[in-house]
Design an enzyme around this catalytic site. Sequence first.
Site, PDB file in Angstrom:
ATOM      1  N   HIS A 160      41.094 -52.914 -51.276  1.00 40.32           N
ATOM      2  CA  HIS A 160      41.679 -52.222 -52.404  1.00 40.32           C
ATOM      3  C   HIS A 160      41.032 -50.716 -52.634  1.00 40.32           C
ATOM      4  CE1 HIS A 160      43.061 -56.385 -53.938  1.00 40.32           C
ATOM      5  NE2 HIS A 160      43.812 -55.938 -52.753  1.00 40.32           N
ATOM      6  N   HIS A 216      52.167 -54.250 -52.493  1.00 44.07           N
ATOM      7  CA  HIS A 216      50.820 -54.708 -52.460  1.00 44.07           C
ATOM      8  C   HIS A 216      50.456 -54.505 -51.012  1.00 44.07           C
ATOM      9  CE1 HIS A 216      46.736 -55.710 -53.498  1.00 44.07           C
ATOM     10  NE2 HIS A 216      46.803 -56.600 -52.588  1.00 44.07           N
ATOM     11  N   ASP A 249      47.392 -52.864 -49.079  1.00 39.34           N
ATOM     12  CA  ASP A 249      46.317 -53.475 -48.210  1.00 39.34           C
ATOM     13  C   ASP A 249      46.220 -52.582 -46.855  1.00 39.34           C
ATOM     14  OD1 ASP A 249      45.512 -55.386 -49.905  1.00 39.34           O
ATOM     15  OD2 ASP A 249      46.861 -56.974 -49.063  1.00 39.34           O
ATOM     16  N   HIS A 285      45.843 -58.268 -42.762  1.00 38.56           N
ATOM     17  CA  HIS A 285      44.641 -57.651 -42.661  1.00 38.56           C
ATOM     18  C   HIS A 285      44.285 -57.520 -41.156  1.00 38.56           C
ATOM     19  CE1 HIS A 285      43.966 -56.838 -46.993  1.00 38.56           C
ATOM     20  NE2 HIS A 285      43.869 -58.264 -47.195  1.00 38.56           N
TER      21      HIS A 285
END
Length: 305
Positions: free
Chosen positions: A79, A238, A242, A265
């Site tokens: 973040h 969001h 990421d 991720h």
Amino acid sequence: MIKQRTLKQSIKVTGVGLHSGNKVTLTLRPAMPNTGVIYCRTDMNPPVTFPANANAVRDTMLCTCLINEDGVRISTVEHLNAALAGLGIDNIIIEVDAPEIPIMDGSASPFIYLLLDAGIEEQNVAKKFIRVKKPIRIEDGDKWAEFKPYDGFRLDFTIDFEHPAIGKDVRNYVMDFSAQAFVQQISRARTFGFMKDIEYLQSQGLALGGSLDNAIVLDDYRILNEDGLRFKDELVRHKMLDAIGDLYMCGYNIIGDFKAYKSGHGLNNKLLRALLENQEAWEFVSFEDKEEIPQGYVSPAQVFI
């Protein structure tokens, strides 16, 4: 000339670690040109530094985690990293007195406020961008992520959760990147999790700092946060946040088209590594003339929050 950027002064904030639940102090410091993004664990003796590097990302199970050769780690960097990408910060020292960056409110917005409060200073050295020259694609089952050449930085992200609160109309988000677009459309989108997963993690001694104050939490039927969502499609926004943080692990803003389906991720990092490993697929570029720079990377005189 498009110049490198750092902070005008150091700034400090205290928050809570998502996994430990402990107090964490974060200090952001200016850095010299060509330093890059450097994370530093000041609770170690001597302090341990982690230059932002796609190959330093070795654990992507729950967050983006940097691990050095000795097994020392620093977690939940994505973040803050997204905020750095959003504001185009090239050179910065990030000091933290714990194994993880504080979670704040679960978005990048507190870090944007922090960086803007410290002030952004241009340095008299050309800023380098990574420009995608050839398509690169990574697949994992039905999940995939890809880069294609594009004169700007365009992001197209799709999530696919079978859940009553996540309708088909809120599963895709597309954005042409700019500092202003990032701050207004992406930076406030909070991390999210499912109650059953959080209960399991906490039984394993993880996510101890997780709460409705720093995450969107869903049970099997609905969103549990009393104030609801900041955007109707906050979850996919969001995921884009990421991705922006994960892709900035190379330390350079990217010129290209990023498209992803159900990526996380791990896949974001694999795509970045695949790009960097293929020398013919990308190049470093700088811009002497502001007229040549892709529109989204023209530095605004100021960013409105």
